[in-house]
Design an enzyme around this catalytic site. Structure first.
Site, PDB file in Angstrom:
ATOM      1  N   GLY A 107       0.820  -1.205   0.000  1.00  0.00           N
ATOM      2  CA  GLY A 107       0.000   0.000   0.000  1.00  0.00           C
ATOM      3  C   GLY A 107       0.854   1.256   0.000  1.00  0.00           C
ATOM      4  O   GLY A 107       2.048   1.219   0.306  1.00  0.00           O
ATOM      5  N   CYS A 108       0.229   2.373  -0.351  1.00  0.00           N
ATOM      6  CA  CYS A 108       0.957   3.633  -0.481  1.00  0.00           C
ATOM      7  C   CYS A 108       1.439   4.142   0.883  1.00  0.00           C
ATOM      8  O   CYS A 108       2.599   4.536   1.044  1.00  0.00           O
ATOM      9  CB  CYS A 108       0.091   4.670  -1.177  1.00  0.00           C
ATOM     10  SG  CYS A 108      -1.563   4.866  -0.482  1.00  0.00           S
TER      11      CYS A 108
END
Lengths: 350, 350, 350, 350
Positions: free
Chosen positions: D153-154
């Site tokens: 995920g970012c």
């Protein structure tokens, strides 16, 4: 990069135009940046002032020394303000370099017109005459034969690519042209001022230099050439609370009856083979973001039967097609390379 | 608030127009909000959807029941979409209430014109005829005598206040008028859509509904009245990456010779005593932020001798003078109160 | 305004704090602005630099002359930078005026601490001692008895209103407090610089002065008072690409077991009767925009059982509760008026 | 592109992650996009929905047909939401393709943990076990040996690259870690909602999913591996009014005495040879814009002797290093190519 690459120097590296040249040239397959010049910070790393370039451009900044630069570079890009370029360009040309100047100093054929709009003495007429006006899609053939390019202004490029084919074809009445232009704030440069202070610009929209913008005579010079007679236009510039992007919304009376489809067809033929102009289909108009970070100029039309006018929308990224990108496109043309070399970016979206 | 205050109801409280009415009426000395209506969320607190109103407006939301509303309010503001207002306004009028409608349903005299631009059947002609078009500074005298106001559109208000005096005086040629308008995104309402999605709008500038915007006939209706003959205009709307604010940049050929000072003088005389129109001195043009959160419309001029055209800049806050503020100004006029009552805010800056 | 209004002077009218004081005081029922002082532009109209004030504040700007000002005003607001206020405040106090200073010069009890964080000699200790630290909801009783208020910083106000009740009650461990604060750009003032240049800030997010911000000792001074022993905190400031608004996201270890509901209850009791603090219900956290243009401070909580920490969110409009609004609230307290007088604005939304 | 290029398919092309993959892969020298899949708009041109791709990607969109796709592509990127990826990835793997999944479906080792945070049944455990967690700089060796990557995920990527070396070295106490993260709005995807409506987000700053964000267990899984024991963290996410960029501001107690220089040295050694992590020198902290449009993760430090804590700043472009860029980096690793291939962009500035 191959050893046969040409070597480029950039003067004016502390402004947005200069730094954008670095960004674009970094990925050009036939150009090597051999000198980035900054009088005020020579000897330091560019990453100190521009941390986004950390570990990307690591050579130290050079001082402004024409002899030294001409020894290490073949072409020089002048991303310097008007008034400065007029002094530097002749020196670099005399030193045998190719010169691509991004300022307004060598764009206007008439010194009187320059003085009227720039409130400043014009450049040496001999060099003005030597310069080729580098609106790539219109005057590319001349660019291919020169060593000195006067790179067009951002508003000018955006407006002219949207107007030239229709004026040249006689489809619109040049005397009725009105150009309502809007620009992101990076067009105002990197110098801090109240007028570009964040809190003054954000959530605000304003017009400036109405009927006084120095790109007016540049636009008129080309439109007059297209029309075959002198043309005066109404030109307004506005500041949009965004960083990059220009839109010119342009109005003119149509000669005879033309549809949106007619305009699309006319422009597609005119720009055939020129990859950086994308003519949108009927009923579609480009938004500025669709060219973000790239050298595209996108154009759309709306003919209104009720008023007999056409509305033409033209957009660019002011720092690319409006400055550094077209400068590199002109280098490509001047070197007889494919004009898209090193410029094939996909727009940053969203 | 005094017991002699009039009682106001607001329908359409889940849109930006409705919520702005609440903000402004909260500080109106002669109005008490007695009912805020929202069919979808009746019985709940408005602060659930609009937390900025926490502890400010604490009455629960009412259902849409004309009888109940007419029992507890004297005037109703309809901040409802076109198509909805046309059904509600007659009911509230028949129930004896004063009605101020913010939609486009009762603004156009001709049902055919309405249908052409709104792609929708028009409202009952009898009620259309009964409505007074509430462009306060132009038709305030008629507003003072009615109980039913069709509140003008945001683009319309901004454009017309900038054009009307010059057209009325015969100083500009109505057939040459071009209106290039720019709006903040709140003008598109609160309904989520890809077109108003943050990442699509931010750092972007786009045109929309070119030659098709439904405010066009509304503008032309008033300009035709001013000119004394039918007028068609070119009208373009753009979306600015900001929330509030409209600028109309307007162009027209001048009849005869006029200076900036002449225009300033003409407009100052025309708007004498009308506090919400501020005519800027020669060489100054307003930016949208200068009216932020207020009912002002600010206007500036630039005459260009080279082209014989005048450029007129007019700005408003689209949610105030362009919607809720002018609606309250119309209530003031209709009640024969000072038109500035409850509207004397200083613009939010920066 | 009544003839019994008190008369206010504002020094530092060319900054955002000073201009915001004008906006707010324009609608204060018991205050008349009798002098706006600007040394650099005395004798001109404020609308020249601040066109949003056109036809709103029309008196010419005054020069900085203590004697003249004390003759025409009862209270002076100093919206001047630190270093300047320390010179002016004593003069105005000695001339018998009430003084509300918005700078940091008189907030810190210890001159040594001042010097360490401000890198500047402290103000005269006698005047520092005389000043009351005007965190209205905490020290309002003392404000009511003074004629000299040191108005708190924007980050300080936002952080402390969110932390004080929990520290005072012993619910959180003061040694574990971390304050991660984010501010709109107007907090940096109106002076143009590269750091607040539009193109540098827009579409960007950055931290600054990490572990070095001069509001740190101010926060610690009050937290230490609440805890009854010295407290050191970790405090970080960030710049958000927006104009107004501050959020402090605060973290601490909870002593014992507490739920969101417990915190809501504790804070509602603590702030009972104080209209400008709005404690949000469980599971709701305020966004900065919900206080836009107003004197509110909104607070929400999230207890995490997994880590034994509470996250406290506190938001304000940095120019209102964080500066000009709280200054006026302090004037109200000092005059023994209702603290909300002239400050009952509804947040501007959207 | 050479005939020996590998062929890539992209599923989920109507979201920002999918479109960003197109932007980046367009200039990858060893990858050819042979299929872009969109069930809802199969058979049309992608330029209809994404006009910035006009004349850039001209193949028509494909339907979602695993057999057909596996016949024309070697690797598939799944830019699909969680819940969807868990169904598609096994099918593509079973069809013999390499799969790089950008969703959260295969990142968490424990199905129970997945279900707790995603409120959704987990993916088939056999496939979860087969997936390699693609945090390139940490687990690159494992990526090099797999055909199935769960792309991080970012928020996770940004946080972990900033924390991992210090936790692994035992320099900070894992139990004291607090992560205060801020993201541009593109992280919320392209689906229109009130929460991402322009007028709600612009000039606003808000926290969301406090102590509830589904990236929390992903961060803890890796931190626990680094610490050699279970770690729980406090993690807060905020929405910044900008399109791209993430900053994680992270706090922890230091074990022993360390200086900024010590941290810089530790991290530079840890990331030696990894071009996409740029560790800033002492006293410098990165801003999000410095990574705009690129795969960089930039990191800076501030040690505070007063509190014994270190503040670590880590920034990325959420759509590049936080999604599409790292996905391509993982493809490069998986193919045993130079990890920077096709990703050597210079940040877009300004």
């Amino acid at each position: 990069m191959s050893s046969s690459n040409i070597r480029a120097a950039i003067v004016g590296s502390t402004g947005y135009g200069g730094v954008e040249l670095i960004r674009l040239l970094q990925s050009h397959p036939k150009v090597t940046i051999t000198s980035v010049i900054s009088s005020s910070t020579a000897g330091t790393s560019i990453a100190e002032g521009f941390p986004h370039l950390t570990e990307i451009h690591t050579d130290l900044l050079d001082d402004l020394n024409v002899e030294a630069i001409s020894a290490k570079a073949d072409v020089v890009f002048l991303a310097t303000p008007h008034g400065v370029s007029m002094k530097l360009a002749p020196q670099f040309l005399d030193a045998g370099m190719k010169v691509i100047d991004l300022s307004g100093d060598f764009r206007l054929e008439s010194g009187d017109v320059y003085e009227k709009w720039y409130k400043h003495e014009p450049a040496d007429a001999a060099y003005v005459e030597r310069a080729v006006y580098g609106l790539s899609e219109i005057y590319g053939d001349q660019v291919a034969k020169t060593d000195f390019v006067a790179n067009p202004g951002c508003f000018t490029t955006t407006s002219l690519l949207g107007l030239y084919p229709a004026v040249k074809a006689g489809w619109i009445d040049p005397d009725t042209i009105i150009i309502d232009a809007k620009s992101g704030v990076s067009g105002a440069g990197r110098g801090a001022s109240l007028g570009t202070h964040y809190s003054e610009i954000n959530e605000n929209f304003k017009a400036y230099k109405i009927n006084k913008h120095q790109h007016t005579p540049e636009i008129e010079q080309v439109l007059s050439e297209a029309a075959g007679r002198p043309v005066a236009t109404t030109f307004t510039t506005h500041l949009v609370p965004m960083t990059r992007g220009i839109m010119a919304t342009m109005y003119a009376k149509i000669n005879g009856k033309r549809t949106d489809a007619d305009f699309v067809e006319l422009y597609r033929q005119f720009y055939e083979g020129r990859k950086f102009v994308r003519v949108r289909p009927e009923g579609k108009w480009p938004a500025t973001k669709e060219t973000y970070g790239t050298n595209y100029c996108d154009i759309g039309f709306s003919v209104d039967e009720r008023t007999g006018r056409v509305t033409i929308i033209s957009v660019t990224d002011n720092l690319v097609k409006g400055a550094a990108g077209q400068a590199i496109q002109n280098l490509n043309l001047l070197m007889n390379w494919d004009e898209t070399l090193g410029l094939q970016f996909t727009p940053v979206y969203p």
